[in-house]
Design a protein around this motif. Structure first.
Motif, PDB file in Angstrom:
ATOM      1  N   GLU A 348      -0.099   6.276   2.188  1.00 28.12           N
ATOM      2  CA  GLU A 348       0.899   6.458   1.127  1.00 28.12           C
ATOM      3  C   GLU A 348       0.207   6.403  -0.241  1.00 28.12           C
ATOM      4  OE1 GLU A 348       4.425   4.244   1.809  1.00 28.12           O
ATOM      5  OE2 GLU A 348       5.489   5.328   0.218  1.00 28.12           O
ATOM      6  N   ASP A 349      -0.768   5.450  -0.392  1.00 28.23           N
ATOM      7  CA  ASP A 349      -1.555   5.403  -1.647  1.00 28.23           C
ATOM      8  C   ASP A 349      -2.277   6.729  -1.840  1.00 28.23           C
ATOM      9  OD1 ASP A 349      -0.835   2.772  -1.952  1.00 28.23           O
ATOM     10  OD2 ASP A 349      -2.759   1.943  -1.271  1.00 28.23           O
ATOM     11  N   PHE A 350      -2.819   7.267  -0.729  1.00 31.08           N
ATOM     12  CA  PHE A 350      -3.594   8.499  -0.827  1.00 31.08           C
ATOM     13  C   PHE A 350      -2.726   9.668  -1.299  1.00 31.08           C
ATOM     14  CE2 PHE A 350      -5.303  12.434   1.035  1.00 31.08           C
ATOM     15  CZ  PHE A 350      -6.531  12.475   0.393  1.00 31.08           C
ATOM     16  N   VAL A 351      -1.540   9.847  -0.697  1.00 34.63           N
ATOM     17  CA  VAL A 351      -0.715  10.994  -1.116  1.00 34.63           C
ATOM     18  C   VAL A 351      -0.168  10.794  -2.534  1.00 34.63           C
ATOM     19  CG1 VAL A 351      -0.106  11.736   1.239  1.00 34.63           C
ATOM     20  CG2 VAL A 351       1.451  10.245  -0.012  1.00 34.63           C
ATOM     21  N   THR A 352       0.064   9.543  -2.920  1.00 28.96           N
ATOM     22  CA  THR A 352       0.499   9.272  -4.304  1.00 28.96           C
ATOM     23  C   THR A 352      -0.617   9.672  -5.269  1.00 28.96           C
ATOM     24  OG1 THR A 352       1.825   7.446  -3.508  1.00 28.96           O
ATOM     25  CG2 THR A 352       1.336   7.444  -5.865  1.00 28.96           C
ATOM     26  N   TYR A 353      -1.857   9.313  -4.901  1.00 31.17           N
ATOM     27  CA  TYR A 353      -3.016   9.689  -5.727  1.00 31.17           C
ATOM     28  C   TYR A 353      -3.139  11.214  -5.832  1.00 31.17           C
ATOM     29  CZ  TYR A 353      -8.010  10.576  -6.667  1.00 31.17           C
ATOM     30  OH  TYR A 353      -9.193  11.070  -7.158  1.00 31.17           O
ATOM     31  N   LEU A 354      -2.967  11.934  -4.706  1.00 26.92           N
ATOM     32  CA  LEU A 354      -3.041  13.408  -4.733  1.00 26.92           C
ATOM     33  C   LEU A 354      -1.996  13.992  -5.679  1.00 26.92           C
ATOM     34  CD1 LEU A 354      -3.435  14.746  -1.058  1.00 26.92           C
ATOM     35  CD2 LEU A 354      -5.187  14.553  -2.827  1.00 26.92           C
ATOM     36  N   LEU A 355      -0.799  13.445  -5.615  1.00 28.03           N
ATOM     37  CA  LEU A 355       0.286  13.977  -6.449  1.00 28.03           C
ATOM     38  C   LEU A 355       0.028  13.659  -7.925  1.00 28.03           C
ATOM     39  CD1 LEU A 355       2.947  15.492  -6.458  1.00 28.03           C
ATOM     40  CD2 LEU A 355       4.151  13.346  -6.106  1.00 28.03           C
TER      41      LEU A 355
END
Ligand code: PLP
Length: 400
Positions: A348-355
């Protein structure tokens, strides 16, 4: 007295819809966002299907129909099952709902008692466990890691079955991984099921037509006729005919089950749209030639995305057999720090970072029951996919 029912606490809103909404909000605020969250083909509904809908409206097909589908649509569905899957059903063994989603929901509502278990291979489509919970059943998730092709293994199925098991839900090709079972793999699972006559099979074949490289799609009742009388075969026009907004799905199975599902539907939504049903008749009976072009376009996109993601630091992407999703692992990014100083601890941290860093919207694997992964839908243009994958490569390269 609180306003909301206790049953609401058992479920959550769909995380895939939440990601799409967040991407739309950011776009509306002026951000340059590429959304890879969509669960629908980007092609238009074929013109022949739209024409059939217009003809239906003009000729007055605008009234209530039979609760679980018009005779014409049921006939077209029986013909489809026989033609494409070698499965014989009579019209009274067929049900039509407002999307495949309603058919699945009706089946679970009509059959589960509190405590009944439903085996769901993980990663799974987000709605299965929540529908099971609404119907007061218990989901038994079985992990299917990429080393096993994201597929349920016969020994793991055997272990998961208990006297309380009511259903096994199979979904091939799968959302979110794109994994699809070959005939041999399916047979190995049906061999287990034959030994456990109390277990019913709910097979969600929504992505049947989206398979690549000559892969042969199979469905359980076709591979093992002895399961025919305890299988509900679910399919629909949403994905194969790019008709997600028309809301037509269907299922076929034993008469007793089909009748019970119609009772649930009669006290909730009644019939699906009469116009959409007429359009679905044309989709199933009409020319299928456009499919080949769509499939080859999806395959090209899949190959691009798999190759580019495997070049991103910390990402490893399995190449799937079908659907329009890939499910890469982001395990190699966990523990790394973003340029903003935040440690990536979860997918979830990773996809938040991507966005936030690159404006790429994807869905975290934890939503689908297997972490740390993320789901990418490649149902978008090659230009956007290439741009998005470059952004992902850049975001991963910036992690320390
Ligand atoms: N099953 C799976 C695996 C799906 O991915 C979807 C849609 O995303 C559905 C069912 C629901 O399809 P429909 O839009 O026809 O309700």
């Amino acid at each position: 007295m609180p306003l909301l029912a206790q049953r609401l606490s058992r479920i959550k809103p769909s995380p895939t819809i939440a990601v799409s909404q967040k991407a739309r909000d950011l776009k509306a605020a002026g951000r340059d966002v590429i959304s890879l969250g969509a669960g629908e083909p980007d092609f238009d509904t074929p013109d022949s299907v739209k024409e059939a809908a217009m003809r239906a409206m003009r000729s007055g097909d605008t009234k209530y129909t039979n609760v679980d589908g018009t005779p014409a649509l049921k006939k077209a569905i029986c013909a489809k099952f026989e033609r494409e899957n070698g499965l014989r059903y009579a019209p009274d063994q067929v049900t039509v709902g407002t999307g495949g989603k309603q058919v699945l929901y009706n089946a679970l509502m009509a059959t589960l008692n509190p405590g009944d278990e439903v085996i769901v291979p993980a990663p799974y489509w987000v709605s299965y466990p929540d529908m099971v919970a609404l119907a007061e059943g218990t989901t038994v998730a079985v992990a299917c890691p990429p080393e096993k092709g994201f597929k349920l293994q016969p020994a793991d199925l055997e272990k998961a079955i208990t006297p309380r098991t009511k259903w096994l839900i199979l979904n091939s090709p799968n959302n979110p991984t794109g994994a699809a079972y070959s005939r041999d793999e399916m047979k190995a699972l049906t061999d287990v099921l034959v030994r456990h006559p109390h277990v019913w099979v709910l097979t969600d074949d929504m992505y049947e037509h989206l398979v690549y490289d000559g892969f042969e799609f199979v469905t359980p009742a076709q591979v093992e006729p002895r399961l025919h009388d305890r299988t509900l075969t679910v399919n629909g026009v949403s994905k194969a005919y790019s008709m997600t907004g028309w809301r037509i799905g269907y299922g076929a199975g034993p008469k007793e089950l089909i009748k019970a599902m119609a009772v649930i539907q009669s006290q909730s939504t009644s019939n699906p749209s009469s116009i959409s049903q007429a359009a679905a008749v044309e989709a199933l009976n009409g020319p299928q030639d456009f499919l080949e072009g769509w499939v080859s376009s999806f395959r090209e996109r899949r190959d691009l995305v798999v190759s580019m993601l495997n070049q991103a630091k910390g990402i490893s992407c399995h190449k799937p057999e079908g659907a329009f999703y890939v499910y890469p692992s982001c395990a190699g990014t966990i523990g790394l720090t973003t340029p903003g100083g935040k440690v990536i601890e979860t997918d979830e941290d990773f996809v938040t970072y991507l966005l936030e860093s690159e404006g790429v919207a994807a869905v975290q694997g934890s939503a689908f029951g297997l972490a740390p992964f993320f789901r990418i839908s490649y149902a978008t243009s090659m230009t956007d996919l290439e741009d998005a994958c470059q952004r992902i490569q850049r975001a991963c390269g910036a992690l320390r």
